[in-house]
Design a protein around this motif. Structure first.
Motif, PDB file in Angstrom:
ATOM      1  N   ALA A 104       0.901  -1.144  -0.150  1.00 20.69           N
ATOM      2  CA  ALA A 104      -0.264  -0.290  -0.450  1.00 20.69           C
ATOM      3  C   ALA A 104       1.405   1.328  -0.356  1.00 20.69           C
ATOM      4  N   GLU A 105       2.390   1.573   0.802  1.00 23.83           N
ATOM      5  CA  GLU A 105       2.865   2.188   0.562  1.00 23.83           C
ATOM      6  C   GLU A 105       3.361   2.538  -0.396  1.00 23.83           C
ATOM      7  N   LEU A 106       3.891   1.755  -1.081  1.00 23.69           N
ATOM      8  CA  LEU A 106       4.058   1.693  -2.830  1.00 23.69           C
ATOM      9  C   LEU A 106       3.659   1.960  -3.873  1.00 23.69           C
ATOM     10  N   LYS A 107       2.171   0.821  -3.285  1.00 18.22           N
ATOM     11  CA  LYS A 107       1.281   2.090  -4.773  1.00 18.22           C
ATOM     12  C   LYS A 107       1.104   3.643  -4.150  1.00 18.22           C
ATOM     13  N   GLU A 108       0.903   4.011  -3.118  1.00 19.97           N
ATOM     14  CA  GLU A 108       0.940   5.537  -2.909  1.00 19.97           C
ATOM     15  C   GLU A 108       2.203   6.680  -3.495  1.00 19.97           C
ATOM     16  N   ALA A 109       3.677   5.796  -3.347  1.00 19.57           N
ATOM     17  CA  ALA A 109       4.138   6.248  -3.459  1.00 19.57           C
ATOM     18  C   ALA A 109       4.830   6.172  -5.260  1.00 19.57           C
ATOM     19  N   ARG A 110       3.730   5.136  -6.005  1.00 25.16           N
ATOM     20  CA  ARG A 110       3.042   5.272  -7.826  1.00 25.16           C
ATOM     21  C   ARG A 110       2.980   6.166  -8.284  1.00 25.16           C
ATOM     22  N   THR A 111       1.688   6.472  -7.057  1.00 27.05           N
ATOM     23  CA  THR A 111       0.950   7.163  -7.628  1.00 27.05           C
ATOM     24  C   THR A 111       1.318   9.036  -7.677  1.00 27.05           C
ATOM     25  N   THR A 112       2.142   8.959  -5.822  1.00 32.99           N
ATOM     26  CA  THR A 112       3.041  10.401  -6.725  1.00 32.99           C
ATOM     27  C   THR A 112       3.366  10.543  -7.465  1.00 32.99           C
ATOM     28  N   LEU A 113       4.169   9.735  -8.008  1.00 33.32           N
ATOM     29  CA  LEU A 113       5.861   9.660  -9.448  1.00 33.32           C
ATOM     30  C   LEU A 113       4.277  10.191 -10.557  1.00 33.32           C
ATOM     31  N   SER A 114       3.584   9.333 -10.833  1.00 32.32           N
ATOM     32  CA  SER A 114       2.818   9.557 -11.885  1.00 32.32           C
ATOM     33  C   SER A 114       1.795  10.828 -11.843  1.00 32.32           C
ATOM     34  N   ASP A 115       1.694  10.855 -10.755  1.00 30.13           N
ATOM     35  CA  ASP A 115       0.768  12.490 -10.500  1.00 30.13           C
ATOM     36  C   ASP A 115       1.881  13.733 -10.951  1.00 30.13           C
ATOM     37  N   LYS A 116       3.078  13.916 -10.654  1.00 28.58           N
ATOM     38  CA  LYS A 116       4.488  14.466 -10.582  1.00 28.58           C
ATOM     39  C   LYS A 116       5.829  13.955 -10.778  1.00 28.58           C
ATOM     40  N   ALA A 117       5.657  12.714 -11.615  1.00 26.40           N
ATOM     41  CA  ALA A 117       6.906  12.586 -12.110  1.00 26.40           C
ATOM     42  C   ALA A 117       7.007  11.851 -13.471  1.00 26.40           C
ATOM     43  N   THR A 118       5.487  12.311 -13.941  1.00 23.66           N
ATOM     44  CA  THR A 118       5.562  11.337 -15.987  1.00 23.66           C
ATOM     45  C   THR A 118       6.669  12.411 -16.803  1.00 23.66           C
TER      46      THR A 118
END
Length: 357
Positions: A104-118
């Protein structure tokens, strides 16, 4: 262009196969004792490990944090975050590894990457061996793009790790067997049937819906569907009455028969066949990879250390008689080596209502 559809199969793989197992039995022994060799009955093949991973992660749900296959020990390693879950994992015949971060923590980090680092030239996926999201940046990520990426990674702390590649991420457009359309060349992936009619699957970035395709100078069919970016797969319906064997060209005068499709497993040994560089082998190093090409983002890809070059696009990734992936893109070449990404075959088959054969 169709929007990417998250299938039940991919969701299961994101949770189950996003984990990796490193083998080491947790048996206490005296300082002078010689460990007993593992019994043959305790050793797992890669397909058996993938099946066990799916079962374990399904039963324990949020108590696991990924799994992977240890090819040397031939064991499944399952990441857990507490002792109670570790005991349950061992009861099921896998190796338990206590780690810091939950899925769950890693999934949340992936969401942050998609939102801010695409950012074009980047990719990321969960590495179960490291219990981190490994973010890779190619040589085009520099200056302001690199500073932006570093800021996002700093905010995610120990949940992420950055690595660089000297190549440049790009779809491999330019091939098992070579197929051509409008002057461009790709590779045929796998022969399939749709409603009993013959067809084949290849990479979506190779062509548009309605494009006409040829092989050895003869027309073979038209592209019925093509999805890229988001996904990277396409379906071509055959015309004519020629034979369409379910096999991959090994470029040594022989072929590998393909009888089924299978999900990839981290640590699995695989081979790729393409019309530019022919057959090369390597290992699956990541699953559910998000890759940001300059043409757009593709998600859910298989990451490998198998080399490929332009023209290999769409070609077959296979393990024995199992169809695993379609060559999408990557960096490097077959002289220096590199990283290559593959569209999982099971998802393409599900989308098109197709079967291997």
């Amino acid at each position: 262009m169709k929007h990417r559809r998250i299938t039940k199969r991919r969701t299961a793989i994101a949770g189950a196969a996003a984990a990796a197992v490193v083998g080491a039995a947790f048996t206490l022994q005296s300082a002078t004792a010689t460990p007993a060799p593992p019994r043959a009955a305790d050793l797992l093949s890669a397909p058996a490990a993938a099946k066990l991973a799916s079962s374990v992660t399904s039963d324990l749900r949020g108590d696991t944090a990924g799994a992977y296959y240890d090819t040397e020990a031939r064991k499944l390693v399952v990441n857990v975050v507490d002792k109670a879950a570790a005991d349950k994992v061992r009861e099921k015949g896998a190796v338990a590894k206590v780690v810091q971060h939950t899925l769950a923590e890693l999934k949340e980090a992936r969401t942050t990457l998609s939102d801010k680092a695409t950012i074009p030239g980047t990719s990321w996926s969960v590495d179960p061996r490291k219990n981190k999201i490994v973010v890779t940046a190619d040589r085009t990520v520099k200056g302001g793009k690199l500073r932006k990426l570093d800021t996002v990674l700093d905010s995610l702390g120990s949940k992420v790790a950055l690595q660089r590649t000297s190549g440049e991420y790009r779809p491999f457009v330019a091939g098992g067997d070579a197929i051509t359309s409008g002057g461009g060349r790709c590779s045929l992936g796998f022969n399939v049937t749709v409603g009993g009619e013959p067809a084949f699957i290849t990479a979506g970035h190779c062509g548009k819906k309605g494009s006409e395709w040829s092989a050895d100078g003869a027309a073979i069919g038209a592209m019925e569907d093509s999805q890229f970016p988001g996904n990277d797969f396409a379906l071509v319906k055959y015309s004519g009455d020629a034979e369409h064997p379910s096999a991959v060209n090994l470029y040594n005068g022989s072929t590998q028969k393909i009888t089924k499709a299978a999900e990839a497993t981290v640590g699995q040994k695989v081979k790729r066949s393409g019309s530019t560089t022919q057959v090369h082998g390597g290992e699956v190093t990541g699953l559910n990879e998000t890759v940001n090409y300059s043409e757009g983002t593709v998600e859910g890809l298989i990451k490998t250390n198998v080399c490929a070059e332009p023209g290999d696009s769409g070609g077959a990734l296979f393990a024995g008689s199992s169809a695993v992936g379609l060559t999408s893109g990557g960096s490097g070449d077959c002289s220096a080596g590199g990283t290559t990404f593959f569209q999982p075959v099971p998802e393409a088959l599900e989308e098109f209502g197709a079967e291997i054969g």
